[in-house]
Design a protein around this motif. Structure first.
Motif, mmCIF file in Angstrom:
data_model
loop_
_atom_site.group_PDB
_atom_site.id
_atom_site.type_symbol
_atom_site.label_atom_id
_atom_site.label_comp_id
_atom_site.label_asym_id
_atom_site.label_seq_id
_atom_site.Cartn_x
_atom_site.Cartn_y
_atom_site.Cartn_z
ATOM 1 N N LEU A 15 0.851 -1.187 0.000
ATOM 2 C CA LEU A 15 0.000 0.000 0.000
ATOM 3 C C LEU A 15 0.884 1.233 0.000
ATOM 4 O O LEU A 15 1.855 1.301 0.745
ATOM 5 N N SER A 16 0.552 2.214 -0.819
ATOM 6 C CA SER A 16 1.337 3.443 -0.841
ATOM 7 C C SER A 16 0.622 4.530 -0.036
ATOM 8 O O SER A 16 -0.564 4.426 0.261
ATOM 9 N N GLU A 17 1.371 5.563 0.309
ATOM 10 C CA GLU A 17 0.787 6.678 1.057
ATOM 11 C C GLU A 17 -0.331 7.307 0.241
ATOM 12 O O GLU A 17 -0.154 7.603 -0.939
ATOM 13 N N ARG A 18 -1.463 7.483 0.891
ATOM 14 C CA ARG A 18 -2.576 8.139 0.208
ATOM 15 C C ARG A 18 -3.661 8.528 1.191
ATOM 16 O O ARG A 18 -3.706 8.037 2.306
ATOM 17 N N CYS A 19 -4.519 9.409 0.746
ATOM 18 C CA CYS A 19 -5.686 9.820 1.525
ATOM 19 C C CYS A 19 -6.836 8.865 1.222
ATOM 20 O O CYS A 19 -7.027 8.466 0.069
ATOM 21 N N TYR A 20 -7.554 8.519 2.264
ATOM 22 C CA TYR A 20 -8.730 7.666 2.119
ATOM 23 C C TYR A 20 -9.950 8.406 2.621
ATOM 24 O O TYR A 20 -9.899 9.070 3.663
ATOM 25 N N GLU A 21 -11.010 8.287 1.894
ATOM 26 C CA GLU A 21 -12.302 8.819 2.322
ATOM 27 C C GLU A 21 -12.994 7.714 3.110
ATOM 28 O O GLU A 21 -13.213 6.620 2.593
ATOM 29 N N VAL A 22 -13.282 7.975 4.379
ATOM 30 C CA VAL A 22 -13.927 6.997 5.249
ATOM 31 C C VAL A 22 -15.097 7.666 5.966
ATOM 32 O O VAL A 22 -15.191 8.894 6.019
ATOM 33 N N SER A 23 -15.962 6.855 6.536
ATOM 34 C CA SER A 23 -17.124 7.372 7.259
ATOM 35 C C SER A 23 -16.710 8.107 8.522
ATOM 36 O O SER A 23 -15.712 7.764 9.158
ATOM 37 N N GLU A 24 -17.478 9.108 8.902
ATOM 38 C CA GLU A 24 -17.252 9.843 10.142
ATOM 39 C C GLU A 24 -17.348 8.913 11.340
ATOM 40 O O GLU A 24 -18.124 7.957 11.337
ATOM 41 N N GLY A 25 -16.569 9.188 12.366
ATOM 42 C CA GLY A 25 -16.693 8.481 13.626
ATOM 43 C C GLY A 25 -16.016 7.125 13.705
ATOM 44 O O GLY A 25 -16.169 6.428 14.703
ATOM 45 N N SER A 27 -13.073 4.374 14.256
ATOM 46 C CA SER A 27 -11.893 4.251 15.110
ATOM 47 C C SER A 27 -10.679 3.892 14.258
ATOM 48 O O SER A 27 -10.799 3.547 13.081
ATOM 49 N N VAL A 28 -9.505 3.932 14.905
ATOM 50 C CA VAL A 28 -8.269 3.534 14.225
ATOM 51 C C VAL A 28 -8.423 2.128 13.653
ATOM 52 O O VAL A 28 -8.135 1.889 12.479
ATOM 53 N N GLU A 29 -8.879 1.189 14.478
ATOM 54 C CA GLU A 29 -9.008 -0.197 14.023
ATOM 55 C C GLU A 29 -9.999 -0.322 12.872
ATOM 56 O O GLU A 29 -9.727 -1.017 11.887
ATOM 57 N N MET A 30 -11.130 0.365 12.956
ATOM 58 C CA MET A 30 -12.129 0.269 11.892
ATOM 59 C C MET A 30 -11.590 0.818 10.571
ATOM 60 O O MET A 30 -11.857 0.261 9.512
ATOM 61 N N VAL A 31 -10.818 1.896 10.631
ATOM 62 C CA VAL A 31 -10.226 2.460 9.408
ATOM 63 C C VAL A 31 -9.220 1.475 8.809
ATOM 64 O O VAL A 31 -9.230 1.226 7.604
ATOM 65 N N LEU A 32 -8.368 0.890 9.649
ATOM 66 C CA LEU A 32 -7.384 -0.076 9.141
ATOM 67 C C LEU A 32 -8.084 -1.283 8.525
ATOM 68 O O LEU A 32 -7.659 -1.788 7.485
ATOM 69 N N ARG A 33 -9.155 -1.751 9.147
ATOM 70 C CA ARG A 33 -9.909 -2.882 8.584
ATOM 71 C C ARG A 33 -10.564 -2.518 7.252
ATOM 72 O O ARG A 33 -10.577 -3.309 6.321
#
Length: 91
Positions: A15-25, A27-33
């Protein structure tokens, strides 16, 4: 919300450095998953067979270490940065 993910060392191959659009709220673990779901090689590099972040992976949020066994539910905010790298060992 946008989160910047900066994988370092051997994780950068999946995986390369990049911005990800994720849902508000999330957690760290949920974003990594969520990123792992989008990028299976990243999932394999980061998570063990039990679905936990591997012990030798450091997770930093905005430059501060996050102990995933205690702080996996740390909520992220717009513009936060997650850096990932493995411990360096040897002598």
């Amino acid at each position: 919300m946008k989160i910047l993910v900066k994988p370092l060392a051997e994780l950068s191959g999946s995986l390369s450095e990049r911005c990800y659009e994720v849902s508000e709220g999330l957690s760290v673990e949920m974003v990594l998953r969520e990123i792992g779901r989008r990028h299976p090689p990243f999932q394999e590099a980061l998570f063990d067979e039990q679905g936990c972040v591997k012990d030798f992976i450091n997770v930093l949020v905005n430059g501060k270490r996050v102990d995933m066994s205690l702080q996996a539910d740390l909520p992220l905010l717009e513009g936060d940065e997650i850096s990932l790298f493995s411990y360096v060992v040897g002598g």
